[in-house]
Write a protein that holds these residues in place. Structure first.
Motif, PDB file in Angstrom:
ATOM      1  N   ALA A 114      -9.563  27.173 -21.197  1.00  0.00           N
ATOM      2  CA  ALA A 114     -10.294  28.180 -21.915  1.00  0.00           C
ATOM      3  C   ALA A 114      -9.385  29.491 -21.998  1.00  0.00           C
ATOM      4  O   ALA A 114      -8.907  29.776 -20.935  1.00  0.00           O
ATOM      5  CB  ALA A 114     -11.734  28.018 -21.381  1.00  0.00           C
ATOM      6  N   LEU A 115      -9.460  30.005 -23.179  1.00  0.00           N
ATOM      7  CA  LEU A 115      -8.941  31.412 -23.196  1.00  0.00           C
ATOM      8  C   LEU A 115     -10.013  32.313 -23.959  1.00  0.00           C
ATOM      9  O   LEU A 115     -10.516  31.850 -25.048  1.00  0.00           O
ATOM     10  CB  LEU A 115      -7.684  31.436 -24.026  1.00  0.00           C
ATOM     11  N   GLY A 116     -10.155  33.322 -23.444  1.00  0.00           N
ATOM     12  CA  GLY A 116     -11.382  34.083 -23.980  1.00  0.00           C
ATOM     13  C   GLY A 116     -11.039  35.781 -24.068  1.00  0.00           C
ATOM     14  O   GLY A 116     -10.301  36.114 -23.137  1.00  0.00           O
ATOM     15  N   ILE A 117     -11.502  36.202 -24.999  1.00  0.00           N
ATOM     16  CA  ILE A 117     -11.466  37.797 -25.148  1.00  0.00           C
ATOM     17  C   ILE A 117     -12.707  38.438 -25.261  1.00  0.00           C
ATOM     18  O   ILE A 117     -13.472  38.073 -25.987  1.00  0.00           O
ATOM     19  CB  ILE A 117     -10.693  38.446 -26.158  1.00  0.00           C
ATOM     20  N   GLY A 118     -13.140  39.265 -24.238  1.00  0.00           N
ATOM     21  CA  GLY A 118     -14.487  39.998 -24.314  1.00  0.00           C
ATOM     22  C   GLY A 118     -14.231  41.555 -24.653  1.00  0.00           C
ATOM     23  O   GLY A 118     -13.264  42.239 -24.207  1.00  0.00           O
ATOM     24  N   GLY A 119     -15.066  42.296 -25.142  1.00  0.00           N
ATOM     25  CA  GLY A 119     -15.294  43.625 -25.455  1.00  0.00           C
ATOM     26  C   GLY A 119     -16.580  44.200 -25.773  1.00  0.00           C
ATOM     27  O   GLY A 119     -17.489  43.413 -25.929  1.00  0.00           O
ATOM     28  N   ALA A 120     -16.496  45.526 -25.432  1.00  0.00           N
ATOM     29  CA  ALA A 120     -17.817  46.312 -25.172  1.00  0.00           C
ATOM     30  C   ALA A 120     -17.557  47.719 -25.647  1.00  0.00           C
ATOM     31  O   ALA A 120     -16.519  48.157 -25.299  1.00  0.00           O
ATOM     32  CB  ALA A 120     -18.631  46.402 -23.844  1.00  0.00           C
ATOM     33  N   HIS A 121     -18.663  48.370 -26.102  1.00  0.00           N
ATOM     34  CA  HIS A 121     -18.414  49.634 -26.601  1.00  0.00           C
ATOM     35  C   HIS A 121     -19.862  49.956 -26.277  1.00  0.00           C
ATOM     36  O   HIS A 121     -20.933  49.527 -26.707  1.00  0.00           O
ATOM     37  CB  HIS A 121     -18.090  49.989 -28.007  1.00  0.00           C
ATOM     38  N   ALA A 152     -14.586  48.907 -23.550  1.00  0.00           N
ATOM     39  CA  ALA A 152     -14.079  48.027 -22.446  1.00  0.00           C
ATOM     40  C   ALA A 152     -13.526  46.766 -23.145  1.00  0.00           C
ATOM     41  O   ALA A 152     -13.731  46.300 -24.009  1.00  0.00           O
ATOM     42  CB  ALA A 152     -15.232  47.614 -21.639  1.00  0.00           C
ATOM     43  N   LEU A 153     -12.503  46.279 -22.598  1.00  0.00           N
ATOM     44  CA  LEU A 153     -11.770  45.330 -23.084  1.00  0.00           C
ATOM     45  C   LEU A 153     -11.424  44.196 -21.842  1.00  0.00           C
ATOM     46  O   LEU A 153     -10.694  44.521 -20.809  1.00  0.00           O
ATOM     47  CB  LEU A 153     -10.451  45.401 -24.124  1.00  0.00           C
ATOM     48  N   ALA A 154     -11.682  42.891 -22.078  1.00  0.00           N
ATOM     49  CA  ALA A 154     -10.916  41.971 -20.956  1.00  0.00           C
ATOM     50  C   ALA A 154     -10.608  40.827 -21.432  1.00  0.00           C
ATOM     51  O   ALA A 154     -10.962  40.173 -22.683  1.00  0.00           O
ATOM     52  CB  ALA A 154     -12.321  41.546 -19.970  1.00  0.00           C
ATOM     53  N   VAL A 155      -9.630  40.120 -21.014  1.00  0.00           N
ATOM     54  CA  VAL A 155      -8.987  38.747 -21.174  1.00  0.00           C
ATOM     55  C   VAL A 155      -9.060  37.987 -19.968  1.00  0.00           C
ATOM     56  O   VAL A 155      -8.902  38.263 -18.875  1.00  0.00           O
ATOM     57  CB  VAL A 155      -7.602  38.880 -21.879  1.00  0.00           C
ATOM     58  N   HIS A 156      -9.689  36.858 -20.361  1.00  0.00           N
ATOM     59  CA  HIS A 156      -9.782  35.645 -19.176  1.00  0.00           C
ATOM     60  C   HIS A 156      -9.306  34.357 -19.588  1.00  0.00           C
ATOM     61  O   HIS A 156      -9.379  34.030 -20.780  1.00  0.00           O
ATOM     62  CB  HIS A 156     -11.167  35.586 -18.558  1.00  0.00           C
TER      63      HIS A 156
END
Length: 937
Positions: free
Chosen positions: A539-546, A605-609
């Motif tokens: 699995a490859l994911g990208i998450g973001g928040a503002h 916020a930006l995250a990659v997992h």
């Protein structure tokens, strides 16, 4: 005076642009959800033994590498035929379901949903009694309760795994476990999770939770999730804990809690674990329930939900609650009131799924704080003569509405507003079957909330009225030279305070905080199954928040008698004739404007997992993953100055903190990289062992800069955690045991102490490390007969490291060293046992619970000990008819005085001991009785 600060204008940073684009793309994809054609099915080798149909379906799902959802009440009590050979998933499932009354409702490459279908010429066997699930226990063999969405918390892959195959510690609380235990708050529920240290003595919101010796309060290290999407991106925002944003009601199907492990890879701000609330779906269950609950102190609550399948592909759920409560320690007015409603619409068809969830919360709950106590002759805490620590409240009608200044002008402080949260959250989730064992997952949540938090915080230590007058005599003589003597008077009617030589008084802060928050979270994830030296679920994911929020805080300090529903007191100066010539206080207020802060913050916020669950063989799995995250903070904080309102008859208005018209700008960027690797080996189908090492991190919370934007002691904190455990499950016994070790480095610790002489806070911060080693145990025993038993235990040795510094005491340097001391408020041993008995053909169930917590310390110096205590509880549920159920719950049956914390306003470094033996501490709640009746719809 200047008006409120407005949100800072901001350039579109690359991280923010990417996060915004992610949110937009996720939203578009969720709305579109195109149907993708299925790829030609592969052949699998199946070997499913004949036996219980529910277990056979679970084993089939594991061998096929799919997720399977089915109505448990239809499968229960049936036996399946054996299945062996090389065939497609569809062929194998058809053979397994033949003549069983189950058929395929929806099907994709990774998920299959079954439904009940008519069966010809076959009578349904008499169902077996359903397994009795004790609160907090895991069901070892059957699947979870009927037709709930199966979400495995702490993983990115959707392929199901059995308990013996897991490489981390997970506790699941099913719906019947929630109903049986009826926790008094969200935090109280987490006592059913070993490894979690919980303080639920603050009420229904504003509590503290830690995991495995993680030394931070609130919800700064444990993430809340709702269907695998964070309830709040940062659960440690100042005065806005995550439990203020969420309530448990009947729309929750079950709860899964992961301690440590891979939780930090897939969820923000979760180095200690994640608690995932999984809600009901109208596609997986039908019907509903209405529950009426009544209890002592005027408690009344109604819960309800209704689930309905609209068609083969569409289902809806609606529900919520409303509650009123006089209070756990009644203040003389309604303590809690409000509720929550939810509406959810689900679609599953053509291999795709879509869910829309709308939740609105409007709830007001009291924040309970420390109460006065004294040390007895044996050194143990005991009640003060004028105050019952389990039933009395310093807050009362006289402190309910007090005229104060909010930094900009006069205001009416309303204590009954308590912690009032108005929140609306809209969530979209979906999956698209891409074919070839691949799926796209998307989630988007918009949340807007307005939270007010008003409370009465006791300060200092109780003292006699005469002792208090001695502390202010010098200042009063300087302000009013003709003073002959000082006296205490009740503020409202001017009556003399009786027996000042012996009667006790205390200080208190009336604190008001407002934190409106707007937040958008989005995540998109691609998952697939590959074959290379075994099977890989990647699995490859990208998450973001503002998110943006405003922080406004003001406070006034008051003087009160030490009594239930305390009255306000004035300290006055008298001349030789006994006339009042001046006042230290004003209507009971010692200092107006003793605190004032205004800030406006925005965070991107930006995250990659990425992760890979690699099955090397039928008996061995290895999983590893990584997470990179970056936060950008942009905000500004108002400057302050002191003003005198100019009333010559009182000292209370001489030093008000107000904005000075200036602003300090905050711009910073923090990032962290974490990874985790774990492995599991199945020694048998019933027994698996695992090991894991995780290197995670905690980014600085933006709220740490609400009052000090230029502070330099906040950096990314590295966290290391090692685990070794086993999972064992057979028909009558279930065991999970984990050894763990946790290490924090460069963690800031703050001593936030209220100075009663100046009526102001003084803060000191030092940097130190911590190390914790411990063990967790969770066991469920269900032998033949009516009895069953749940045991949970956590043993941990949590210590500070490298905690040496120099402190100024009376302007003189004093060397302090807390290295080797035990972590604040963490018990070395926590035990929980639940013994149950089922009678009358399982129509009556009685449970007795016991919770033991060993001695703890209220401060880092380990100077103030909090004694060990034991809490006893009782839960009863009776099925009166097929549709009517009766329940009764008693918490703290023996009215034990169990202290969970001291008084943080007196500082966390060293609270010391008081000369008069009086102190403040926050206890568990007194005996609470509630009775409920539930009607199935």
């Amino acid at each position: 005076m200047p008006g409120p600060v407005r949100n800072a204008s901001r350039a579109l940073s690359p991280a923010y642009a990417l996060a915004l684009g992610l949110q937009l793309c996720t939203g578009v994809a969720l709305c579109a959800l195109p149907t993708v054609a299925h790829a030609q099915e592969k052949l699998h080798d199946f070997n499913v033994p004949a036996g219980d149909l529910a277990q056979a379906l679970q084993e089939f799902a594991r061998q096929a590498g799919v997720q399977i959802l089915f109505p448990y009440d239809v499968a229960e009590g049936k036996r399946s035929r054996g299945l062996k050979g090389r065939m497609t998933t569809a062929t194998a499932l058809d053979r397994l379901l033949e003549g069983q009354g189950l058929g395929v409702a929806t099907r994709s490459a990774r998920r299959i949903t079954l439904r009940a279908v008519p069966v010809r010429q076959a009578a349904r066997p008499r169902p077996r009694p359903r397994p009795r699930l004790a609160p907090g226990s895991r069901s070892p063999a059957p699947p979870p309760p009927p037709s709930v969405e199966i979400v495995v918390t702490g993983r990115a892959a959707d392929v199901p795994v059995a308990a013996s195959e897991m490489s981390y510690a997970l506790t699941s609380v099913p719906r019947d476990g929630l109903d049986m235990s009826a926790p008094l708050s969200t935090a109280a529920l987490f006592r059913q999770v070993p490894g979690f240290w919980v303080e639920s003595s603050g009420g229904e919101a504003g509590n503290n939770i830690r995991s495995r010796g993680i030394p931070t309060d609130g919800f700064s290290a444990i993430a809340f999730a709702e269907n695998n999407i964070p309830v709040q991106y940062d659960g440690a925002l100042g005065y806005l804990n995550t439990d203020q944003s969420f309530r448990i009601d009947d729309t929750v199907a079950r709860v899964e809690a992961v301690r440590g492990g891979p939780a930090s890879l897939f969820m923000p701000n979760a180095p200690g674990g994640v608690v995932n609330f999984i809600t009901r779906s109208g596609l997986d269950e039908q019907g509903g329930r209405v529950t009426l609950t009544g209890g002592d102190n005027g408690f009344a609550r109604v819960d309800g939900y209704r689930a309905l399948r609209l068609s083969d592909d569409w289902g809806i759920v609606a529900g919520g609650f409303y509650r009123r409560d006089g209070g756990r320690r009644p203040p003389g007015y309604t303590a809690d009131s409000g509720g929550q409603i939810r509406f959810a619409l689900d679609y599953r068809g053509a291999g795709n799924s879509l869910s829309m969830d709308i939740r609105h919360l409007d709830d007001r709950v009291t924040f309970y704080l420390p109460v006065p106590l004294r040390l007895g002759k044996d050194g143990k805490p005991e009640p003060v003569a004028s105050f019952d620590p389990l039933h009395d409240s310093l807050a009362g009608p006289e402190t309910q509405n007090v005229p104060l200044y909010n930094g900009r002008g006069p205001t009416d402080f309303d204590l009954s507003e308590a912690t009032h949260t108005r929140l609306t959250a809209i969530t979209l989730r979906g999956t698209i079957d891409l074919g070839g064992d691949s799926e796209w997952h998307g989630g988007l949540r918009w949340r807007s909330s307005d939270t007010v938090r008003n409370a009465l915080f006791p300060t200092g230590t109780p003292m006699t009225g005469a002792a208090y007058l001695a502390t202010i005599e010098e200042r009063m003589q300087a302000a009013f030279p003709d003073t002959s003597e000082l006296a205490l008077r009740y503020a409202l009617d001017g009556a003399e305070f009786p027996d000042a030589a012996n009667a006790l008084v205390t200080g208190g802060n009336l604190l008001a905080v407002s934190v409106p928050l707007d937040e958008v979270l989005a995540e998109t994830r691609f998952s697939s199954t590959l074959q290379a030296a075994g099977r890989h679920d990647v699995a490859l994911g990208i998450g973001g928040a503002h998110y943006t929020y405003d922080f406004d805080r003001y406070m006034g300090t008051v003087l009160m008698e030490l009594a239930d529903e305390a009255r306000l007191i004035d300290a006055v100066a008298l001349d030789a004739g006994g006339a009042v010539i001046g006042r230290y206080t004003d209507g009971g207020v010692q200092r107006y404007g003793s605190l004032f802060d205004t800030a406006r913050m925005a965070v991107d916020a930006l995250a990659v997992h990425a992760s890979d669950e690699w099955r090397l063989s039928p008996d061995m799995r290895v999983d590893f993953g990584m997470r990179w995250e970056v936060n950008r903070i942009d905000g500004k904080v108002a400057g302050q100055t002191l003003v005198d309102l100019g009333d010559p008859t009182t000292l209370a208005d001489d030093q008000l903190l107000v904005p000075d018209g200036s602003f300090v700008r905050l711009r910073r960027r923090d990032s962290g990289f974490g990874w985790s690797i774990g492995g599991n080996y199945e020694l048998s189908p019933d027994l698996g062992v695992f090991a894991r090492y995780t290197h995670s991190f905690r980014l600085p919370s933006v709220s740490n800069f609400n009052t000090a934007p230029l502070r330099t002691d906040q950096e990314t904190v590295p966290i290391a955690m090692a685990e070794l455990g086993l999972n064992y499950a057979v028909d009558t016994f279930d065991l999970s045991a984990t050894l763990f070790s946790t290490r924090f480095q460069r963690l800031p610790f703050s001593d936030f102490r209220f100075d009663t002489e100046t009526s102001s806070y003084v803060e000191t911060t030092e940097i130190a490390d911590t190390r914790t080693a411990g063990a967790e145990l969770e066991a469920f025993w269900d032998p033949a007969g009516p009895f069953d038993l749940v045991m949970q235990a956590t043993v941990q040795n949590a210590r500070y490291r490298n905690f040496a510094f120099t402190q100024l005491v009376d302007s003189q340097p004093v060397e302090r060293d807390f290295s080797g001391n035990r972590l604040i408020r963490v018990p070395r041993l926590a035990l929980r046992g639940v013994t149950g008995i089922a009678l009358l053909d399982d129509k009556l169930r009685i449970e007795m619970t016991g919770e033991y917590f060993s001695r703890r310390y209220a401060d880092i110096a380990n100077a103030q000990a909090l004694p060990a205590y034991l809490l006893i509880g009782l839960n009863i549920r009776a099925l009166l008819t097929e549709r009517i159920e009766l329940g009764a719950h008693v918490a703290n049956l023996t009215d034990t005085l169990g202290l969970t914390e001291g008084n943080p306003r007196n500082g966390s470094f060293d609270t010391g001991t008081t000369a008069n033996g009086y102190f403040y501490a926050r206890p568990e709640f007194s005996r609470t009785v509630r009775v409920e009746v539930a009607l199935k719809l």
